[in-house]
Design an enzyme around this catalytic site. Structure first.
Site, PDB file in Angstrom:
ATOM      1  N   HIS A  23      17.177  -8.813  -6.720  1.00  0.00           N
ATOM      2  CA  HIS A  23      16.517  -8.665  -5.264  1.00  0.00           C
ATOM      3  C   HIS A  23      16.026  -7.420  -5.021  1.00  0.00           C
ATOM      4  O   HIS A  23      16.445  -6.326  -5.399  1.00  0.00           O
ATOM      5  CB  HIS A  23      17.608  -9.416  -4.262  1.00  0.00           C
ATOM      6  N   CYS A  52     -13.018   5.899 -10.945  1.00  0.00           N
ATOM      7  CA  CYS A  52     -14.246   5.616 -10.480  1.00  0.00           C
ATOM      8  C   CYS A  52     -14.920   6.646  -9.798  1.00  0.00           C
ATOM      9  O   CYS A  52     -14.328   7.694  -9.116  1.00  0.00           O
ATOM     10  CB  CYS A  52     -14.147   4.619  -9.568  1.00  0.00           C
ATOM     11  N   HIS A  95      -7.313   5.017  -6.138  1.00  0.00           N
ATOM     12  CA  HIS A  95      -7.439   6.072  -6.559  1.00  0.00           C
ATOM     13  C   HIS A  95      -7.407   7.593  -5.662  1.00  0.00           C
ATOM     14  O   HIS A  95      -7.027   8.695  -5.840  1.00  0.00           O
ATOM     15  CB  HIS A  95      -8.792   6.329  -7.710  1.00  0.00           C
ATOM     16  N   CYS A 149       2.922  25.955 -30.021  1.00  0.00           N
ATOM     17  CA  CYS A 149       3.809  26.202 -31.190  1.00  0.00           C
ATOM     18  C   CYS A 149       4.081  27.885 -31.177  1.00  0.00           C
ATOM     19  O   CYS A 149       3.071  28.705 -30.824  1.00  0.00           O
ATOM     20  CB  CYS A 149       3.568  25.944 -32.547  1.00  0.00           C
ATOM     21  N   CYS A 154     -12.384   5.007  -5.537  1.00  0.00           N
ATOM     22  CA  CYS A 154     -11.956   3.759  -4.626  1.00  0.00           C
ATOM     23  C   CYS A 154     -10.648   4.125  -3.974  1.00  0.00           C
ATOM     24  O   CYS A 154     -10.066   5.305  -4.160  1.00  0.00           O
ATOM     25  CB  CYS A 154     -11.616   2.686  -5.515  1.00  0.00           C
ATOM     26  N   HIS A 182      -6.089  -3.701  -9.909  1.00  0.00           N
ATOM     27  CA  HIS A 182      -6.965  -4.759  -9.340  1.00  0.00           C
ATOM     28  C   HIS A 182      -7.840  -4.487  -8.265  1.00  0.00           C
ATOM     29  O   HIS A 182      -9.047  -4.736  -8.536  1.00  0.00           O
ATOM     30  CB  HIS A 182      -6.175  -6.345  -9.143  1.00  0.00           C
ATOM     31  N   CYS A 224      10.515 -11.449  -3.022  1.00  0.00           N
ATOM     32  CA  CYS A 224      11.104 -10.264  -2.543  1.00  0.00           C
ATOM     33  C   CYS A 224      10.264  -9.021  -3.348  1.00  0.00           C
ATOM     34  O   CYS A 224       9.977  -8.303  -2.611  1.00  0.00           O
ATOM     35  CB  CYS A 224      12.649 -10.349  -2.980  1.00  0.00           C
ATOM     36  N   CYS A 259      -8.650 -14.252  -4.623  1.00  0.00           N
ATOM     37  CA  CYS A 259      -9.231 -12.710  -4.437  1.00  0.00           C
ATOM     38  C   CYS A 259      -7.999 -11.953  -3.958  1.00  0.00           C
ATOM     39  O   CYS A 259      -7.774 -12.287  -2.791  1.00  0.00           O
ATOM     40  CB  CYS A 259     -10.420 -12.716  -3.710  1.00  0.00           C
ATOM     41  N   CYS A 318       4.147  24.142 -39.070  1.00  0.00           N
ATOM     42  CA  CYS A 318       5.385  24.806 -39.325  1.00  0.00           C
ATOM     43  C   CYS A 318       6.563  23.913 -38.784  1.00  0.00           C
ATOM     44  O   CYS A 318       6.417  23.119 -38.009  1.00  0.00           O
ATOM     45  CB  CYS A 318       5.503  26.158 -38.880  1.00  0.00           C
ATOM     46  N   CYS A 371      -9.138  -9.998  -0.805  1.00  0.00           N
ATOM     47  CA  CYS A 371      -9.324 -10.589   0.532  1.00  0.00           C
ATOM     48  C   CYS A 371      -7.743 -10.999   0.965  1.00  0.00           C
ATOM     49  O   CYS A 371      -7.710 -11.100   2.250  1.00  0.00           O
ATOM     50  CB  CYS A 371     -10.123 -12.075   0.416  1.00  0.00           C
TER      51      CYS A 371
END
Length: 432
Positions: free
Chosen positions: A293, A130, A137, A150, A134, A115, A22, A58, A211, A61
């Site tokens: 689930h 990349c 991305h 600060c 790709c 991956h 699931c 793969c 500080c 694929c």
């Protein structure tokens, strides 16, 4: 008749007893129904497997094969077995995604994107962006920069973050008082959580003589995604009904990224620093969890219907109120929210898919690698007013049915989600 037409174009995914698919099924349905991803991925060129990896599972694929089945198979329920086996094999050393084991959908979503990025880049580290981009991305990747300052004048070094999802802890989200009111503003809450406008008690960034004064944190968006994904991290797996209602109140038809982050002058989507719809993102759907689930809901713009996916089960829900009823009565906890910029198709699929090197060789010596020609970025970008973004038309959009503009689709979504969550009864019912 309309139900049969919708059902004929939507497919379920198999999850036989003991398979525990699931979590993967919900992620696959999400990737398929986010058209800015699936339209590019289905057209991505095949990659070359080195001889030593010819018999290796793969993931690229396997996902390609499954998406082809979405397009061309006559079956109403598809088997994700090949993809599940590939995940199990690829992450066996980490003891993750083992066959028949339940896993987390958010982790699975990121693991698949990482991956796919690694398949393109030869490394499985999402921090390394990349060039050229790709598909993961290009669609989901975004870059932010956090700077702490600060009251004493000290400023920290910028901390760059590359990610595919924006993580939000539900416990932090609900501390915001706006979460108790109807139409709670998600952008303001996320901006406060990011530290853009809230005082953040942290150590002074001055390493020499720190500080004890108040530090303020600002988060800038350096590059924007086509799809902005929010990962909701829940403190419990069995949240009560009232808590789920409060979270659902935050989900609205549109989200404006520039109200969450400060936008860098060079910030762009696909190299376009002034996208047609500005920094507005439209809610496309979500993945939910309950009782070990996962299920998901996605809006079908062709039929103006919400579709509920629960493994093999595919149901048409007429309105957003029906989605709310299903979530509240079934105690569904939203874990992944998908917001897509309507300008995603401004870069043609052909140009983006050919930009990726889908070789398994780390040196990139095999496969196709053609760079994207990015538009020059303007540093004097002007943005349309918020009200104008909703009514911009794009009649040529391939996602729009014939005769319907993109703004008409968006308005249909707005009308469908114009519901007060408090109106939804929480009486128990059996959820299939």
């Amino acid at each position: 008749m309309e139900f049969l037409s919708v059902r004929r174009h939507e497919k379920g995914l198999q999850n036989e007893s003991g398979q525990n698919n699931c979590f993967l099924n919900a992620v696959v349905q999400s990737l398929w129904h986010i058209k800015s991803f699936s339209s590019k991925f289905t057209l991505a060129p095949e990659h070359i497997h080195p001889v030593e990896e010819a018999n290796r599972a793969c993931l690229f694929c396997a996902l390609k094969t499954l998406f082809a089945a979405y397009q061309f198979s006559d079956e109403t329920n598809l088997p994700p077995d090949e993809l599940r086996s590939a995940l199990s094999s690829l992450f066996s050393k980490d003891n993750k995604f083992a066959l028949h084991r339940m896993e987390d959908a958010s982790e699975t979503f990121e693991a698949i994107l990482n991956h796919l990025h690694g398949t393109n880049e030869g490394t499985y580290n999402s921090v390394q962006v990349c060039v050229p981009l790709c598909i993961p991305h290009l669609v989901f990747g975004f870059q932010t920069c956090e700077v702490r300052s600060c009251e004493c004048g000290a400023t920290s070094d910028p901390m760059l973050v590359h990610d595919f999802v924006h993580r939000v802890y539900v416990s932090d989200l609900l501390r915001n008082k706006g979460g108790t009111s109807v139409g709670a503003n998600l952008e303001t809450t996320l901006r406060n959580l990011s530290g853009t406008q809230s005082s953040d008690i942290r150590s002074c960034p001055d390493d020499v003589s720190p500080c004890s004064r108040t530090c303020r944190s600002e988060r800038w968006c350096l590059s924007a995604p086509q799809v902005f994904v929010i990962s909701l991290v829940w403190p419990t797996a069995d949240a009560d009904n009232s808590t789920i209602k409060r979270v659902l109140r935050y989900i609205r038809p549109a989200l404006h990224l520039r109200e969450i982050f400060k936008m860098a002058p060079s910030c762009a989507i696909n190299g376009d620093a002034n996208p047609k719809y500005g920094w507005m993102y439209v809610f496309r759907g979500m993945v939910c969890y309950y009782g070990r689930h996962y299920v998901c809901f996605f809006f079908n713009h062709k039929y103006n219907k919400w579709i509920y996916f629960n493994d093999r089960l595919v149901q048409v829900l007429d309105t957003w109120k029906d989605v709310l009823v299903r979530c509240i009565r079934g105690n569904y906890q939203p874990v992944l929210l998908f917001f897509e910029n309507p300008s995603w198709d401004s870069v043609s699929p052909g140009s983006t898919t050919n930009s990726c090197n889908w070789s398994h060789n780390k040196d990139g010596s095999s496969g196709t690698s053609v760079g994207i020609e990015l538009k020059p970025i303007s540093r004097t970008t002007s943005f349309p007013k918020r009200e104008q973004k909703v009514f911009l038309d794009d009649p040529s959009s391939p996602q729009s049915p014939p005769g319907r503009s993109r703004s008409e689709e968006l308005l249909a979504l707005y009308r469908s989600m114009d519901v007060d969550v408090s109106e939804v009864k929480a009486s128990p019912c059996i959820i299939q």
